[in-house]
Design a protein around this motif. Structure first.
Motif, short mmCIF file in Angstrom:
data_model
loop_
_atom_site.label_atom_id
_atom_site.label_comp_id
_atom_site.label_asym_id
_atom_site.label_seq_id
_atom_site.Cartn_x
_atom_site.Cartn_y
_atom_site.Cartn_z
N ALA A 51 -43.55 30.86 -0.15
CA ALA A 51 -43.37 32.61 -0.16
C ALA A 51 -42.37 32.96 0.83
O ALA A 51 -42.08 32.55 1.93
CB ALA A 51 -44.92 33.24 0.09
N VAL A 52 -41.45 34.03 0.22
CA VAL A 52 -40.65 34.66 1.33
C VAL A 52 -41.56 35.72 2.16
O VAL A 52 -42.62 36.16 1.90
CB VAL A 52 -39.75 35.97 0.38
N PRO A 53 -41.34 35.42 3.33
CA PRO A 53 -41.94 36.11 4.31
C PRO A 53 -42.02 37.48 4.19
O PRO A 53 -40.97 38.01 3.97
CB PRO A 53 -41.05 35.73 5.88
N TYR A 88 -46.88 25.57 -8.58
CA TYR A 88 -45.92 24.89 -9.43
C TYR A 88 -44.71 24.56 -8.69
O TYR A 88 -44.23 23.53 -8.64
CB TYR A 88 -45.68 25.64 -10.54
N TYR A 89 -43.93 25.77 -8.06
CA TYR A 89 -42.88 25.36 -7.50
C TYR A 89 -42.82 24.95 -5.84
O TYR A 89 -41.78 24.49 -5.38
CB TYR A 89 -41.99 26.99 -7.36
N ALA A 90 -44.05 24.81 -5.36
CA ALA A 90 -44.22 24.22 -4.03
C ALA A 90 -43.86 22.73 -4.06
O ALA A 90 -43.17 22.17 -3.17
CB ALA A 90 -45.61 24.24 -3.52
N ARG A 91 -43.90 22.03 -5.11
CA ARG A 91 -43.47 20.54 -5.34
C ARG A 91 -42.03 20.55 -5.00
O ARG A 91 -41.44 19.38 -4.49
CB ARG A 91 -44.01 19.92 -6.51
N PHE A 92 -41.16 21.37 -5.20
CA PHE A 92 -39.49 21.44 -5.08
C PHE A 92 -39.27 22.08 -3.56
O PHE A 92 -38.11 22.03 -3.44
CB PHE A 92 -39.15 22.27 -6.16
N GLY A 93 -40.05 22.51 -2.96
CA GLY A 93 -40.11 22.87 -1.73
C GLY A 93 -39.90 24.36 -1.69
O GLY A 93 -39.69 24.97 -0.35
N PHE A 94 -40.27 25.32 -2.60
CA PHE A 94 -40.35 26.61 -2.35
C PHE A 94 -41.52 26.96 -1.85
O PHE A 94 -42.67 26.25 -1.72
CB PHE A 94 -40.27 27.54 -3.86
N ASP A 138 -45.03 30.98 -10.22
CA ASP A 138 -46.31 30.19 -9.62
C ASP A 138 -45.97 29.26 -8.42
O ASP A 138 -45.44 28.43 -8.52
CB ASP A 138 -46.91 29.48 -10.81
N ALA A 139 -46.52 29.91 -7.38
CA ALA A 139 -46.42 29.06 -6.00
C ALA A 139 -46.75 27.68 -5.97
O ALA A 139 -46.14 26.95 -5.36
CB ALA A 139 -46.92 29.90 -4.85
N ALA A 179 -46.96 37.03 -3.31
CA ALA A 179 -47.31 35.79 -3.43
C ALA A 179 -46.46 34.92 -4.42
O ALA A 179 -46.30 33.74 -4.37
CB ALA A 179 -48.65 35.52 -3.76
N ARG A 180 -45.93 35.48 -5.30
CA ARG A 180 -45.14 34.88 -6.42
C ARG A 180 -43.36 34.88 -6.11
O ARG A 180 -42.70 34.73 -6.96
CB ARG A 180 -45.41 35.51 -7.70
#
Length: 166
Positions: A128-130, A120-126, A117-118, A143-144
């Motif tokens: 989307a792979v281009p 959720y994981y954005a808070r760790f710096g993740f 889940d983007a 998007a996942r």
């Protein structure tokens, strides 16, 4: 909400059976059909980067990292991140994810990928792979499919089909 006396520690070989039961409770039998699970089946996870979370003697969560590659670039895939359903929403997943990322960074790894889940994981710096840079050997919502560069410039040379690193 009651404060948990959560103990995070590195995974040990004897945790394997309990982690398997935890993943069954958290994800059910359908987990084996998912692309990320199928990819991880191809090579053993890095036990030196696995982290468990316990409340008392109860295994409440775990996270693992698996070695993967795309072409000549070797990197990691985070997951599964499993939290017992009775402990969801208490910060265990956040604590495990943070610990696993720090373990990977300390081990000198350059990149961590995952399917998740983007928001959720954005808070760790993740992020989307281009599009077009990496592909997985099965269906995944683009998007996942996320990545986190741990070593500056590592992602510049990473592209292709993600496969287990044996």
């Amino acid at each position: 909400m009651t404060t948990l006396s959560l103990v995070l520690r590195p995974e040990r070989p004897e945790d394997d059976a309990a982690i398997g039961r935890l993943e069954a409770r958290a994800f059910g039998p359908g987990r084996f059909a998912r692309t990320a699970y199928r990819l991880r089946e191809g090579a053993p996870h890095r036990i030196d980067l696995g982290v468990t979370a316990s409340v008392g003697s109860f295994l409440a969560g775990s996270v693992r990292m698996s070695p993967v590659r795309a072409g000549s670039a070797a990197f990691l895939m985070l997951g599964p991140l499993a939290v017992d359903p009775s402990f969801e929403g208490r910060g265990i997943g956040t604590a495990l994810t943070t610990a696993a990322i720090e373990a990977a960074r300390a081990a000198g790894e350059g990149l961590v990928t995952l399917v998740g889940d983007a928001p959720y994981y954005a808070r760790f710096g993740f992020s989307a792979v281009p599009t077009g840079r990496l592909t997985l050997p099965g269906p995944v919502d683009p998007a996942r499919f996320l990545w986190l560069e741990l070593a500056e410039g590592f992602c510049a040379g990473v592209s292709g089909l993600v496969e287990p690193a044996r």
